[in-house]
Design a protein around this motif. Structure first.
Motif, PDB file in Angstrom:
ATOM      1  N   LEU A 119      -7.085  -3.522   4.360  1.00 23.40           N
ATOM      2  CA  LEU A 119      -7.983  -2.391   4.128  1.00 23.40           C
ATOM      3  C   LEU A 119      -9.222  -2.580   5.003  1.00 23.40           C
ATOM      4  O   LEU A 119     -10.195  -3.229   4.594  1.00 23.40           O
ATOM      5  N   LEU A 139      -6.898  -6.420  -4.451  1.00 21.73           N
ATOM      6  CA  LEU A 139      -6.322  -5.213  -3.845  1.00 21.73           C
ATOM      7  C   LEU A 139      -6.270  -5.406  -2.335  1.00 21.73           C
ATOM      8  O   LEU A 139      -7.313  -5.521  -1.681  1.00 21.73           O
ATOM      9  N   GLY A 141      -3.838  -3.959   1.220  1.00 21.26           N
ATOM     10  CA  GLY A 141      -3.415  -2.621   1.603  1.00 21.26           C
ATOM     11  C   GLY A 141      -3.227  -2.470   3.088  1.00 21.26           C
ATOM     12  O   GLY A 141      -3.087  -3.472   3.817  1.00 21.26           O
ATOM     13  N   CYS A 142      -3.209  -1.224   3.521  1.00 22.93           N
ATOM     14  CA  CYS A 142      -2.980  -0.941   4.932  1.00 22.93           C
ATOM     15  C   CYS A 142      -3.865   0.227   5.373  1.00 22.93           C
ATOM     16  O   CYS A 142      -4.313   1.025   4.551  1.00 22.93           O
ATOM     17  N   THR A 143      -4.099   0.283   6.671  1.00 22.61           N
ATOM     18  CA  THR A 143      -5.003   1.289   7.255  1.00 22.61           C
ATOM     19  C   THR A 143      -4.369   1.868   8.508  1.00 22.61           C
ATOM     20  O   THR A 143      -3.926   1.116   9.381  1.00 22.61           O
ATOM     21  N   GLN A 159      -5.621   5.254   4.259  1.00 23.49           N
ATOM     22  CA  GLN A 159      -5.542   3.899   3.708  1.00 23.49           C
ATOM     23  C   GLN A 159      -4.769   3.948   2.387  1.00 23.49           C
ATOM     24  O   GLN A 159      -4.888   4.912   1.629  1.00 23.49           O
ATOM     25  N   VAL A 160      -4.008   2.887   2.133  1.00 25.94           N
ATOM     26  CA  VAL A 160      -3.269   2.773   0.876  1.00 25.94           C
ATOM     27  C   VAL A 160      -3.512   1.373   0.314  1.00 25.94           C
ATOM     28  O   VAL A 160      -3.357   0.373   1.030  1.00 25.94           O
ATOM     29  N   GLY A 161      -3.907   1.307  -0.956  1.00 25.62           N
ATOM     30  CA  GLY A 161      -4.125   0.019  -1.614  1.00 25.62           C
ATOM     31  C   GLY A 161      -2.818  -0.537  -2.167  1.00 25.62           C
ATOM     32  O   GLY A 161      -1.944   0.211  -2.608  1.00 25.62           O
ATOM     33  N   VAL A 162      -2.702  -1.861  -2.120  1.00 18.58           N
ATOM     34  CA  VAL A 162      -1.501  -2.552  -2.608  1.00 18.58           C
ATOM     35  C   VAL A 162      -1.966  -3.731  -3.458  1.00 18.58           C
ATOM     36  O   VAL A 162      -2.768  -4.549  -2.989  1.00 18.58           O
ATOM     37  N   ILE A 177       3.045  -4.729   1.443  1.00 22.53           N
ATOM     38  CA  ILE A 177       2.159  -3.890   2.269  1.00 22.53           C
ATOM     39  C   ILE A 177       2.987  -3.056   3.245  1.00 22.53           C
ATOM     40  O   ILE A 177       2.702  -1.866   3.453  1.00 22.53           O
ATOM     41  N   ALA A 180       4.251   0.088   1.860  1.00 24.43           N
ATOM     42  CA  ALA A 180       3.198   1.117   1.838  1.00 24.43           C
ATOM     43  C   ALA A 180       2.923   1.652   3.241  1.00 24.43           C
ATOM     44  O   ALA A 180       2.679   2.852   3.421  1.00 24.43           O
ATOM     45  N   GLU A 181       2.959   0.780   4.242  1.00 22.90           N
ATOM     46  CA  GLU A 181       2.716   1.215   5.629  1.00 22.90           C
ATOM     47  C   GLU A 181       3.762   2.228   6.078  1.00 22.90           C
ATOM     48  O   GLU A 181       3.433   3.217   6.742  1.00 22.90           O
TER      49      GLU A 181
END
Ligand code: GRF
Length: 207
Positions: A119, A139, A141-143, A159-162, A177, A180-181
Protein backbone atom coordinates in the motif's frame (compact mmCIF):
# COMPACT_ATOMS: atom_id res chain seq x y z
CA UNK A 1 -3.89 14.68 -18.92
CA UNK A 2 -6.65 12.48 -20.28
CA UNK A 3 -6.28 8.82 -21.18
CA UNK A 4 -7.89 6.69 -23.86
CA UNK A 5 -11.52 7.41 -24.63
CA UNK A 6 -14.12 5.23 -26.27
CA UNK A 7 -14.02 5.28 -30.07
CA UNK A 8 -15.48 1.87 -30.80
CA UNK A 9 -12.33 -0.14 -31.59
CA UNK A 10 -10.91 -2.20 -28.69
CA UNK A 11 -8.08 -0.47 -26.87
CA UNK A 12 -4.60 -1.94 -26.98
CA UNK A 13 -2.19 -2.66 -24.17
CA UNK A 14 1.37 -3.89 -24.07
CA UNK A 15 2.24 -5.83 -20.91
CA UNK A 16 5.76 -5.97 -19.45
CA UNK A 17 6.79 -8.74 -17.02
CA UNK A 18 9.95 -10.37 -15.71
CA UNK A 19 8.62 -13.26 -13.65
CA UNK A 20 6.16 -16.11 -13.73
CA UNK A 21 3.45 -13.86 -15.12
CA UNK A 22 0.61 -15.04 -12.91
CA UNK A 23 -0.71 -11.49 -12.60
CA UNK A 24 -0.36 -10.95 -16.35
CA UNK A 25 -2.30 -14.19 -16.91
CA UNK A 26 -5.38 -12.57 -15.39
CA UNK A 27 -5.30 -9.88 -18.09
CA UNK A 28 -4.68 -12.45 -20.83
CA UNK A 29 -7.74 -14.39 -19.60
CA UNK A 30 -9.92 -11.29 -19.34
CA UNK A 31 -8.95 -10.09 -22.83
CA UNK A 32 -9.88 -13.48 -24.31
CA UNK A 33 -13.51 -12.34 -23.91
CA UNK A 34 -14.33 -9.73 -26.60
CA UNK A 35 -16.77 -8.11 -24.17
CA UNK A 36 -13.77 -6.97 -22.10
CA UNK A 37 -12.97 -4.61 -24.99
CA UNK A 38 -9.18 -4.80 -24.68
CA UNK A 39 -6.58 -6.32 -26.99
CA UNK A 40 -3.26 -7.46 -25.52
CA UNK A 41 -1.10 -6.24 -28.40
CA UNK A 42 2.13 -7.79 -27.06
CA UNK A 43 3.95 -9.05 -23.97
CA UNK A 44 7.55 -7.98 -23.44
CA UNK A 45 10.18 -9.09 -20.97
CA UNK A 46 13.79 -8.42 -20.07
CA UNK A 47 14.23 -12.18 -19.55
CA UNK A 48 13.88 -14.74 -22.36
CA UNK A 49 13.04 -17.48 -19.83
CA UNK A 50 10.30 -15.54 -18.03
CA UNK A 51 7.17 -17.60 -17.53
CA UNK A 52 5.26 -14.55 -18.71
CA UNK A 53 6.62 -15.11 -22.23
CA UNK A 54 5.40 -18.73 -22.23
CA UNK A 55 1.97 -17.64 -21.01
CA UNK A 56 1.70 -15.03 -23.77
CA UNK A 57 2.73 -17.55 -26.45
CA UNK A 58 0.15 -20.01 -25.14
CA UNK A 59 -2.47 -17.28 -25.51
CA UNK A 60 -1.34 -16.50 -29.07
CA UNK A 61 -0.10 -13.04 -28.09
CA UNK A 62 3.04 -11.59 -29.79
CA UNK A 63 6.11 -11.47 -27.55
CA UNK A 64 9.45 -9.71 -27.47
CA UNK A 65 12.49 -9.82 -25.22
CA UNK A 66 14.66 -6.80 -24.42
CA UNK A 67 17.57 -7.88 -22.21
CA UNK A 68 19.36 -5.07 -20.41
CA UNK A 69 22.87 -4.69 -21.82
CA UNK A 70 25.79 -2.52 -20.81
CA UNK A 71 24.31 0.58 -22.44
CA UNK A 72 21.29 1.39 -20.32
CA UNK A 73 20.24 4.42 -22.38
CA UNK A 74 20.24 2.39 -25.59
CA UNK A 75 18.16 -0.29 -23.85
CA UNK A 76 15.69 2.33 -22.71
CA UNK A 77 15.24 3.78 -26.22
CA UNK A 78 15.11 0.31 -27.77
CA UNK A 79 12.41 -0.79 -25.30
CA UNK A 80 10.38 2.34 -25.99
CA UNK A 81 10.64 1.78 -29.78
CA UNK A 82 9.67 -1.86 -29.46
CA UNK A 83 6.66 -1.12 -27.28
CA UNK A 84 5.63 1.79 -29.52
CA UNK A 85 5.64 -0.49 -32.57
CA UNK A 86 2.53 -2.20 -31.13
CA UNK A 87 0.71 1.17 -30.90
CA UNK A 88 -0.53 0.68 -27.33
CA UNK A 89 -3.03 2.94 -25.62
CA UNK A 90 -1.60 1.80 -22.27
CA UNK A 91 1.58 0.02 -21.18
CA UNK A 92 1.19 -2.03 -18.01
CA UNK A 93 4.00 -3.46 -15.93
CA UNK A 94 2.87 -6.66 -14.21
CA UNK A 95 5.96 -7.67 -12.32
CA UNK A 96 8.49 -6.01 -14.66
CA UNK A 97 11.53 -5.82 -12.38
CA UNK A 98 13.36 -3.05 -14.28
CA UNK A 99 13.13 0.69 -13.93
CA UNK A 100 12.26 2.32 -17.23
CA UNK A 101 14.55 5.20 -18.15
CA UNK A 102 13.83 8.77 -19.21
CA UNK A 103 13.22 8.04 -22.91
CA UNK A 104 10.61 5.39 -22.10
CA UNK A 105 8.94 7.54 -19.46
CA UNK A 106 8.76 10.53 -21.81
CA UNK A 107 7.29 8.43 -24.63
CA UNK A 108 4.58 6.88 -22.45
CA UNK A 109 4.00 9.66 -19.93
CA UNK A 110 0.63 9.17 -18.26
CA UNK A 111 0.12 5.87 -20.12
CA UNK A 112 2.56 3.61 -18.26
CA UNK A 113 1.07 1.85 -15.22
CA UNK A 114 2.63 -0.39 -12.59
CA UNK A 115 1.23 -2.69 -9.96
CA UNK A 116 3.12 -2.83 -6.65
CA UNK A 117 2.49 -5.41 -3.89
CA UNK A 118 2.19 -2.91 -1.02
CA UNK A 119 0.00 0.00 0.00
CA UNK A 120 2.08 2.92 -1.30
CA UNK A 121 3.59 5.22 -0.22
CA UNK A 122 4.54 2.60 2.39
CA UNK A 123 7.08 -0.04 1.39
CA UNK A 124 8.20 0.98 -2.12
CA UNK A 125 11.00 -0.87 -3.91
CA UNK A 126 11.93 -4.45 -4.65
CA UNK A 127 10.88 -6.02 -1.33
CA UNK A 128 7.54 -4.42 -0.53
CA UNK A 129 5.96 -7.60 0.84
CA UNK A 130 8.95 -8.52 3.00
CA UNK A 131 9.30 -4.97 4.30
CA UNK A 132 5.61 -4.76 5.25
CA UNK A 133 5.76 -8.12 7.03
CA UNK A 134 8.93 -7.17 8.93
CA UNK A 135 7.36 -3.87 9.96
CA UNK A 136 4.44 -5.79 11.42
CA UNK A 137 1.54 -4.21 9.54
CA UNK A 138 -1.84 -5.92 9.93
CA UNK A 139 -3.09 -4.63 6.58
CA UNK A 140 -0.92 -5.18 3.52
CA UNK A 141 -2.16 -4.76 -0.05
CA UNK A 142 -1.45 -3.61 -3.56
CA UNK A 143 -1.36 -0.34 -5.50
CA UNK A 144 -1.88 0.44 -9.17
CA UNK A 145 -0.22 3.71 -10.10
CA UNK A 146 0.93 5.85 -13.01
CA UNK A 147 4.69 5.50 -13.32
CA UNK A 148 6.76 8.66 -12.94
CA UNK A 149 10.51 9.19 -12.59
CA UNK A 150 10.71 7.92 -9.00
CA UNK A 151 10.63 4.45 -7.47
CA UNK A 152 6.93 3.63 -6.93
CA UNK A 153 6.10 7.33 -6.43
CA UNK A 154 3.58 8.04 -9.21
CA UNK A 155 -0.10 9.05 -8.87
CA UNK A 156 -2.22 6.30 -7.32
CA UNK A 157 -5.03 4.85 -9.43
CA UNK A 158 -6.36 2.03 -7.19
CA UNK A 159 -5.48 0.27 -3.96
CA UNK A 160 -6.76 -2.90 -2.30
CA UNK A 161 -6.07 -3.89 1.31
CA UNK A 162 -5.16 -7.49 2.17
CA UNK A 163 -5.09 -8.79 5.77
CA UNK A 164 -1.85 -10.15 7.23
CA UNK A 165 -2.43 -13.45 9.05
CA UNK A 166 -0.48 -14.47 12.16
CA UNK A 167 1.32 -17.34 10.45
CA UNK A 168 2.10 -15.54 7.18
CA UNK A 169 5.54 -15.65 5.67
CA UNK A 170 6.59 -13.55 2.68
CA UNK A 171 5.43 -16.19 0.23
CA UNK A 172 1.93 -16.80 1.66
CA UNK A 173 1.32 -13.08 2.06
CA UNK A 174 2.54 -12.33 -1.46
CA UNK A 175 0.24 -14.99 -2.93
CA UNK A 176 -2.76 -13.44 -1.11
CA UNK A 177 -1.71 -10.00 -2.38
CA UNK A 178 -1.34 -11.31 -5.94
CA UNK A 179 -4.94 -12.58 -5.84
CA UNK A 180 -5.98 -9.01 -5.06
CA UNK A 181 -3.61 -7.58 -7.70
CA UNK A 182 -5.13 -9.75 -10.41
CA UNK A 183 -8.66 -8.58 -9.63
CA UNK A 184 -7.54 -4.95 -9.28
CA UNK A 185 -5.71 -5.01 -12.63
CA UNK A 186 -8.53 -6.65 -14.57
CA UNK A 187 -11.17 -4.33 -13.14
CA UNK A 188 -9.27 -1.04 -13.21
CA UNK A 189 -7.27 -1.40 -16.43
CA UNK A 190 -10.42 -2.55 -18.24
CA UNK A 191 -12.39 0.49 -17.08
CA UNK A 192 -9.52 2.86 -17.88
CA UNK A 193 -9.30 1.55 -21.42
CA UNK A 194 -13.01 1.30 -22.12
CA UNK A 195 -14.09 4.53 -20.50
CA UNK A 196 -11.00 6.74 -20.28
CA UNK A 197 -9.34 8.35 -17.27
CA UNK A 198 -7.92 11.67 -16.17
CA UNK A 199 -4.68 12.47 -14.33
CA UNK A 200 -4.71 15.88 -12.64
CA UNK A 201 -1.59 16.36 -10.57
CA UNK A 202 -1.60 13.43 -8.16
CA UNK A 203 -5.29 12.69 -8.60
CA UNK A 204 -6.38 10.00 -11.03
CA UNK A 205 -10.07 9.79 -11.95
CA UNK A 206 -11.49 6.65 -13.52
CA UNK A 207 -15.24 6.66 -14.32
C1 GRF B 1 3.46 -8.96 -8.39
O1 GRF B 1 3.18 -8.97 -7.00
C2 GRF B 1 3.97 -7.63 -8.82
O2 GRF B 1 3.32 -6.55 -8.23
C3 GRF B 1 5.38 -7.72 -8.31
O3 GRF B 1 5.79 -9.01 -8.72
C4 GRF B 1 4.66 -9.85 -8.70
C5 GRF B 1 4.56 -10.50 -10.05
O4 GRF B 1 4.22 -11.84 -9.90
N1 GRF B 1 6.21 -6.66 -8.79
P1 GRF B 1 3.94 -12.77 -11.17
O5 GRF B 1 5.22 -12.94 -11.93
O6 GRF B 1 2.89 -12.12 -12.01
O7 GRF B 1 3.44 -14.05 -10.57
Amino acid sequence: MTGPEQHGAPKRIVLLASGSGSTLQALLDAAADPAYGVVIAAVGSDRPTAGAIDRARAAGVPTFVAPVGSDRDAWDVGLADRVDSYAPDLVVSAGFMRLAGPAFLARFAGRFLNSHPALLPSFPGMHGVRDALEYGVRLAGCTLFVVDGGVDTGPVIAQVGVPVLDDDDESTLHERIKDAERAMLVDTVGRMLREGYRVTGRKVTVP
